[in-house]
Design an enzyme around this catalytic site. Structure first.
Site, short mmCIF file in Angstrom:
data_model
loop_
_atom_site.label_atom_id
_atom_site.label_comp_id
_atom_site.label_asym_id
_atom_site.label_seq_id
_atom_site.Cartn_x
_atom_site.Cartn_y
_atom_site.Cartn_z
CG ASN A 8 -1.73 1.18 1.44
OD1 ASN A 8 -1.63 1.99 0.40
ND2 ASN A 8 -2.30 1.57 2.45
CD1 TRP A 9 3.83 1.08 -2.92
CD2 TRP A 9 3.82 2.45 -4.85
NE1 TRP A 9 4.66 0.51 -3.65
CE2 TRP A 9 4.72 1.09 -4.88
CE3 TRP A 9 3.36 3.03 -5.87
CZ2 TRP A 9 5.16 1.09 -6.26
CZ3 TRP A 9 3.71 2.57 -7.06
CH2 TRP A 9 4.73 1.50 -7.22
CE LYS A 10 -0.03 3.54 4.74
NZ LYS A 10 0.04 3.80 6.17
CG HIS A 95 -5.76 2.02 5.10
ND1 HIS A 95 -5.31 2.87 6.00
CD2 HIS A 95 -4.80 1.06 5.03
CE1 HIS A 95 -4.24 2.48 6.22
NE2 HIS A 95 -3.91 1.37 5.63
CD GLU A 97 -2.99 5.68 6.65
OE1 GLU A 97 -2.98 5.79 5.52
OE2 GLU A 97 -2.15 5.06 7.20
CD GLU A 166 -3.71 -2.46 7.31
OE1 GLU A 166 -2.50 -2.92 6.62
OE2 GLU A 166 -4.22 -1.36 6.97
N GLY A 172 2.34 2.05 10.69
CA GLY A 172 3.23 3.32 10.34
C GLY A 172 3.80 3.80 11.74
CB SER A 210 5.02 -1.64 11.78
OG SER A 210 4.58 -0.33 12.16
N GLY A 231 2.89 -1.27 4.19
CA GLY A 231 2.97 0.28 4.01
C GLY A 231 4.42 0.72 3.54
N GLY A 232 4.74 1.19 4.62
CA GLY A 232 6.28 1.68 4.39
C GLY A 232 7.11 0.91 3.75
C1 PEP Z 1 -0.86 0.06 5.82
O1 PEP Z 1 -0.84 1.44 5.54
O2 PEP Z 1 -1.80 -0.41 5.34
C2 PEP Z 1 0.30 -0.31 6.62
C3 PEP Z 1 0.21 -1.51 7.16
O3 PEP Z 1 1.51 0.60 6.87
P1 PEP Z 1 2.75 0.09 7.60
O4 PEP Z 1 3.11 -0.93 6.96
O5 PEP Z 1 3.67 1.21 7.33
O6 PEP Z 1 2.52 0.12 8.88
#
Ligand code: PEP
Length: 249
Positions: A8-10, A95, A97, A166, A172, A210, A231-232
């Site tokens: 997930n590049w956001k 999500h 967010e 999640e 994040g 994470s 994500g990251g």
């Molecule tokens: C996400 O945004 O779905 C996510 C899991 O982010 P991160 O891996 O950065 O915690």
């Protein structure tokens, strides 16, 4: 079941950065027969680029959201049919967010999942509790409520969704649920899915929050963790590919 590692590049990237990142991933995959399925969920504006970069490769692409409406006067929205036009395999829905910053309700998330399925796009349905909810021992109730709304809406298509657990406090933040904590919630979700469909074995339940190259193997080794939503770490080719490699264990 084959694991799925979805990035997930956001709201990150650019034409140049995306091209470099995808190229590095594809180069890293050369000569390797990955046993995990892979996908990258990019900002919608770049889905045409993803289609041109990834067509014919082992990596599928997807969107990070989809409209709850079918078409018409909904300025700024992107429909599931439009995603399908760009050969998106997946759309993330719900999500945290989006739930947090765009006040998306369980009902809205359920409609989005329904729209995606109707257009032939697989929804990756995110569920997860906040830290306050975990501290109040509400984790199970929250994720079950969030998933129940989607199951109710998609009914006999439940076996076609992907679920992502999640925990909001782990996204994040660098704080990961321990493999045991994640497994406990995944088992609850698996049970709920099993009660809702005759084909629960088709439903992948991803962990997200994470996940990185260092912790992926222990999370992915849990019996009910069928992959990751990343994500990251999906913004770095080497990290993403290490997670994919860990999914093959
Ligand atoms: C996400 O945004 O779905 C996510 C899991 O982010 P991160 O891996 O950065 O915690």
């Amino acid at each position: 079941m084959t694991k799925l590692i979805a990035g997930n590049w956001k709201m990150n990237g650019s034409l140049a950065a995306n091209q470099a990142l995808v190229q590095a991933m594809l180069e890293g995959l050369q000569g390797i027969e990955p046993k995990a399925e892979m996908a990258l969920c990019a900002p919608s504006l770049y889905l045409a680029q993803m289609q041109s970069l990834l067509t014919g490769s082992a990596i599928a692409w997807g969107a990070q959201d989809v409209s709850a409406q079918e078409q018409g006067a909904f300025t700024g929205e992107i429909s599931a049919a439009m995603l399908k036009d760009f050969a998106c395999r997946y759309a993330i829905v719900g999500h945290s967010e989006r739930r947090q910053y765009h006040a998306e309700s369980d009902a809205a998330v359920a409609s989005k999942a329904q729209r995606a399925l109707a257009a032939g796009v697989t929804p990756i349905v995110c569920v997860g509790e906040t830290l306050a909810e975990r501290d109040a021992n509400q984790t199970e109730a929250v994720v079950k409520r969030q998933l129940a709304a989607v199951i109710h809406a998609v009914a006999h298509c439940t076996s076609e969704i992907v679920v992502a657990y999640e925990p909001v406090w782990a996204i994040g933040t660098g704080k990961t649920a321990t493999p045991e904590m994640a497994q406990a919630v995944h088992a609850v979700l698996r049970k709920q899915i099993s009660a809702a469909t005759q084909h629960p074995e088709r439903v992948k339940i991803l962990y997200g929050g994470s996940m990185n190259a260092a912790n992926a193997a222990s999370l992915l080794a849990q019996p009910d963790i069928d992959g990751g939503l990343i994500g990251g770490a999906s913004l770095k080719a080497a990290d993403f590919l290490q997670i994919v490699a860990a999914a093959q264990l």
